[in-house]
Design a protein around this motif. Structure first.
Motif, mmCIF file in Angstrom:
data_model
loop_
_atom_site.group_PDB
_atom_site.id
_atom_site.type_symbol
_atom_site.label_atom_id
_atom_site.label_comp_id
_atom_site.label_asym_id
_atom_site.label_seq_id
_atom_site.Cartn_x
_atom_site.Cartn_y
_atom_site.Cartn_z
ATOM 1 N N ASP A 224 1.037 -1.468 0.194
ATOM 2 C CA ASP A 224 0.182 -0.077 0.138
ATOM 3 C C ASP A 224 0.904 0.999 0.790
ATOM 4 N N PHE A 225 2.024 1.463 0.689
ATOM 5 C CA PHE A 225 2.803 2.279 0.885
ATOM 6 C C PHE A 225 3.208 2.635 -0.071
ATOM 7 N N THR A 226 3.959 1.686 -0.914
ATOM 8 C CA THR A 226 4.764 1.425 -2.365
ATOM 9 C C THR A 226 3.553 2.297 -3.152
ATOM 10 N N THR A 227 2.514 1.536 -3.653
ATOM 11 C CA THR A 227 1.865 1.704 -4.769
ATOM 12 C C THR A 227 1.691 3.935 -4.099
ATOM 13 N N ALA A 228 1.333 3.602 -2.941
ATOM 14 C CA ALA A 228 1.327 5.060 -2.604
ATOM 15 C C ALA A 228 1.680 6.460 -3.035
ATOM 16 N N PHE A 229 3.467 5.601 -2.911
ATOM 17 C CA PHE A 229 4.477 6.880 -2.909
ATOM 18 C C PHE A 229 4.537 6.783 -4.299
ATOM 19 N N GLU A 230 4.019 5.841 -5.638
ATOM 20 C CA GLU A 230 4.008 5.800 -7.209
ATOM 21 C C GLU A 230 3.370 7.228 -7.591
ATOM 22 N N GLN A 231 2.965 7.998 -6.024
ATOM 23 C CA GLN A 231 1.399 8.978 -6.851
ATOM 24 C C GLN A 231 1.717 10.092 -5.966
ATOM 25 N N VAL A 232 2.072 9.859 -4.878
ATOM 26 C CA VAL A 232 2.312 11.221 -3.942
ATOM 27 C C VAL A 232 3.854 11.429 -3.027
ATOM 28 N N ASP A 233 4.465 12.791 -2.989
ATOM 29 C CA ASP A 233 5.354 12.927 -2.281
ATOM 30 C C ASP A 233 5.172 11.632 -0.702
ATOM 31 N N ALA A 234 4.290 11.685 -0.036
ATOM 32 C CA ALA A 234 4.022 12.456 1.394
ATOM 33 C C ALA A 234 2.489 11.950 1.206
ATOM 34 N N LEU A 235 2.705 11.318 2.090
ATOM 35 C CA LEU A 235 1.231 10.842 2.969
ATOM 36 C C LEU A 235 1.418 11.280 4.152
ATOM 37 N N ILE A 236 -0.705 11.897 4.717
ATOM 38 C CA ILE A 236 0.114 12.485 5.534
ATOM 39 C C ILE A 236 -1.646 12.277 6.514
ATOM 40 N N SER A 237 -1.970 12.187 7.728
ATOM 41 C CA SER A 237 -3.099 12.376 8.756
ATOM 42 C C SER A 237 -2.772 12.592 9.959
ATOM 43 N N PRO A 238 -4.007 12.445 11.061
ATOM 44 C CA PRO A 238 -4.179 12.463 11.960
ATOM 45 C C PRO A 238 -3.424 12.135 12.801
ATOM 46 N N THR A 239 -2.510 12.135 13.640
ATOM 47 C CA THR A 239 -1.354 10.742 14.251
ATOM 48 C C THR A 239 -1.858 10.937 15.148
ATOM 49 N N THR A 240 -2.575 10.819 15.570
ATOM 50 C CA THR A 240 -3.813 9.936 17.345
ATOM 51 C C THR A 240 -4.818 10.634 16.743
ATOM 52 N N PRO A 241 -6.184 9.286 17.306
ATOM 53 C CA PRO A 241 -7.426 10.206 16.505
ATOM 54 C C PRO A 241 -8.148 10.618 17.913
ATOM 55 N N PHE A 242 -7.406 11.094 19.032
ATOM 56 C CA PHE A 242 -7.637 11.557 19.860
ATOM 57 C C PHE A 242 -6.903 12.708 20.792
ATOM 58 N N VAL A 243 -7.074 13.729 21.091
ATOM 59 C CA VAL A 243 -6.181 14.440 22.002
ATOM 60 C C VAL A 243 -5.981 13.683 23.350
ATOM 61 N N ALA A 244 -5.387 14.151 24.328
ATOM 62 C CA ALA A 244 -4.804 13.374 25.237
ATOM 63 C C ALA A 244 -5.983 13.268 26.254
ATOM 64 N N PHE A 245 -5.961 12.138 27.508
ATOM 65 C CA PHE A 245 -6.949 11.827 27.936
ATOM 66 C C PHE A 245 -6.730 11.499 29.101
ATOM 67 N N PRO A 246 -7.549 11.437 30.616
ATOM 68 C CA PRO A 246 -7.740 11.002 31.383
ATOM 69 C C PRO A 246 -6.554 10.297 32.144
ATOM 70 N N ILE A 247 -5.850 9.964 32.850
ATOM 71 C CA ILE A 247 -5.250 9.457 33.397
ATOM 72 C C ILE A 247 -5.728 8.223 34.469
ATOM 73 N N GLY A 248 -5.901 7.465 34.145
ATOM 74 C CA GLY A 248 -6.393 5.956 34.485
ATOM 75 C C GLY A 248 -7.678 5.643 32.930
ATOM 76 N N ALA A 249 -7.810 6.463 32.720
ATOM 77 C CA ALA A 249 -9.348 6.163 31.604
ATOM 78 C C ALA A 249 -9.095 5.485 30.922
ATOM 79 N N ARG A 250 -7.947 4.447 30.857
ATOM 80 C CA ARG A 250 -8.904 3.347 29.636
ATOM 81 C C ARG A 250 -7.092 2.186 29.903
ATOM 82 N N THR A 251 -7.391 2.797 31.065
ATOM 83 C CA THR A 251 -5.754 1.602 32.180
ATOM 84 C C THR A 251 -6.775 -0.230 31.663
#
Length: 491
Positions: free
Chosen positions: A395-422
């Motif tokens: 997928d990366f190889t095919t994509a880079f035949e079409q564009v110089d770089a790919l972009i996206s959000p880095t993470t789906p959410f902002v910092a969550f509270p300590i203990g919220a997902r443990t």
């Protein structure tokens, strides 16, 4: 009087080089800052005050003697506690290595010392780099300087928090599935994962050998590029090290800072812009895409259909490799040793040592990996995951035949509270949903701050082809020139 802790690495190096300030003064200012705020942040596991001041004095002596200094000489740096440092505790955030002082430096640390940077100490991390929040450290969680009730990302939350809290202008992290980029995103700092093999793993305590990649962390793109230049390059002691020079990442960052992206074609990964990300994250991302277009970049949508399988593939490959790598921690040669009272067998001592020394997340991943590698299941799990890895690479190889770089959000959410997902490992693993594909491919990627959502930082990720690290720095610096940097509330 100028607050030295608020200056960039470039500015600090310039002041030291001209003699307007000394490396000792710069170092002491950061040590004082650590003393003032780290009780609230807990970015550091060990502060090497004597070693840092001695290194700073050596830089000042070299300057006084007329020696030509490197571009980062005299600049303090914090090092993730996953890299061996001679005579300085290296715990990897685990009780099983509590108090261990390695007899040698990792290649990354060697290069930092040779460049005249000043190592302040070792930063907190999820145990053995297994986590996305720095809550799985055996020595307590690190807190996000933007909101100390929230996580700073992981596994390298200590390195990112030290930057955001102005305890260090530069830091080193390691990225196995996003452990540099994701903390960068949620702390409003810059985190870069170089091409796999572009930075040495010699002296990096291994989690997943085909994925682990040390890299630079900073508060701006140029500082990150300068640190990348220092630590990168071939190392004959690492069999996976690429025998090629570091791409001109510094030149690319300077070029990007001009704000001109004419002729650059960027692909927005469609699989990462649908459901799954918080609305505030997507709003900041879309605004940044518009900013990149105004700078002259051509923006297109690119589908990478197998990226959606990256998370499950990663959580078979990485635990499998960790179950092999962590077998060396047996209570025999170094580190913790439990139950050796002369009445127990070696196997009993090893079992008791690992029970006491490894935390719950490490045990979970060792068990997953051992099961995936076991007879009768290898092909069904580990083998299949490696096939998915191949599809993602295509997928990366095919994509880079079409564009110089790919972009996206880095993470789906902002910092969550300590203990919220443990209590829910799957929800924790989702923090790395957008960063993992690059690790499976082996290419470089960088997270750069792109905005705020409810007052918390959002990161934009730029992914480039292998050994095209300079491309991501150019785009990142251009975006930074447009949206600026982001300062957390005062601690």
């Amino acid at each position: 009087m100028t607050d030295l802790t608020k200056l960039s690495a470039v500015d600090l190096a310039g002041l030291v080089a001209t003699g307007e300030t000394s490396a000792v003064e710069v170092t002491q200012a950061h040590l004082d800052r650590i003393g003032a705020v780290d009780e609230r942040v807990h970015a550091f596991l060990h502060v090497d005050t004597e070693g840092a001041l001695a290194a700073a004095r050596a830089v000042d002596e070299r300057r006084a003697a007329g020696e030509e200094l490197g571009p980062l000489a005299g600049v303090p740096v914090a090092v993730k506690d996953v890299l061996t440092t001679k005579g300085v505790p290296t715990t990897v955030g685990s009780k099983i290595l509590e108090g261990w002082r390695p007899p040698y430096d990792s290649t990354i640390v060697e290069r930092l010392r040779a460049a005249g940077t000043v190592m302040l100490g070792k930063t907190n991390m999820d145990e053995f780099a297994m986590g996305s929040s720095t809550e799985y450290s055996a020595y307590g969680p690190t807190r996000n300087p933007w909101d100390t009730d929230r996580i700073p990302g992981g596994s390298g939350g200590g390195s990112a928090a030290a930057l955001a809290a102005y305890e260090a202008p530069l830091s080193i992290g390691s990225d196995t599935g996003g452990s540099i980029r994701q903390p960068g995103a949620v702390t409003g700092t810059v985190g870069a994962k170089p091409t796999y093999g572009g930075t040495s793993r010699y002296g990096l305590v291994a989690f997943s050998s085909s994925l682990d990649t040390p890299g630079p962390c900073a508060r701006n793109v140029l500082d990150a590029a300068l640190l990348h230049q220092v630590i990168g390059g071939h190392d004959p002691r690492d069999s996976t090290s690429i025998p090629a020079p570091v791409p001109d990442v510094v030149g690319a960052a300077r070029l990007g800072a001009s704000g001109d992206l004419t002729g650059v074609k960027l692909g927005v990964v469609t699989e990462f812009t649908g459901e799954g990300a918080e609305p505030g994250v997507m709003a900041a991302f879309r605004e940044s895409v518009e900013a990149l277009a105004k700078l002259g970049a051509e923006i297109v949508e690119i589908s990478c259909p197998h990226f959606r399988y990256a998370l499950p593939a990663y959580y078979l490959i990485a635990p499998s490799e960790c179950s092999s790598n962590l077998a060396r921690f047996d209570g025999v040669r170094f580190g913790l040793r439990v139950g050796d009272d002369g009445n127990r067998s070696l196997e009993e001592v090893m079992s008791l040592t690992r029970e006491a020394g490894f935390g719950p997340e490490v045990k979970r991943r060792i068990m997953i990996g051992t099961y995936a590698l076991s007879s009768g299941y290898y092909d069904a799990y580990y083998g299949q995951a490696q096939k998915v890895r191949t599809l993602i690479t295509r997928d990366f190889t095919t994509a880079f035949e079409q564009v110089d770089a790919l972009i996206s959000p880095t993470t789906p959410f902002v910092a969550f509270p300590i203990g919220a997902r443990t209590s829910d490992p799957y929800q924790m693993y989702l923090a790395d949903l957008f960063t993992i594909p690059t690790n499976l491919y082996g290419g470089p990627a960088i997270s750069v701050p792109c905005g705020l959502s409810d007052g918390l930082p959002v990161g934009l990720q730029i992914m480039a082809p292998t050994m095209a690290d300079d491309r991501m720095y150019r785009v990142a610096a251009a975006l930074e020139s447009s949206v600026g940097t982001f300062t957390p509330p005062a601690l």
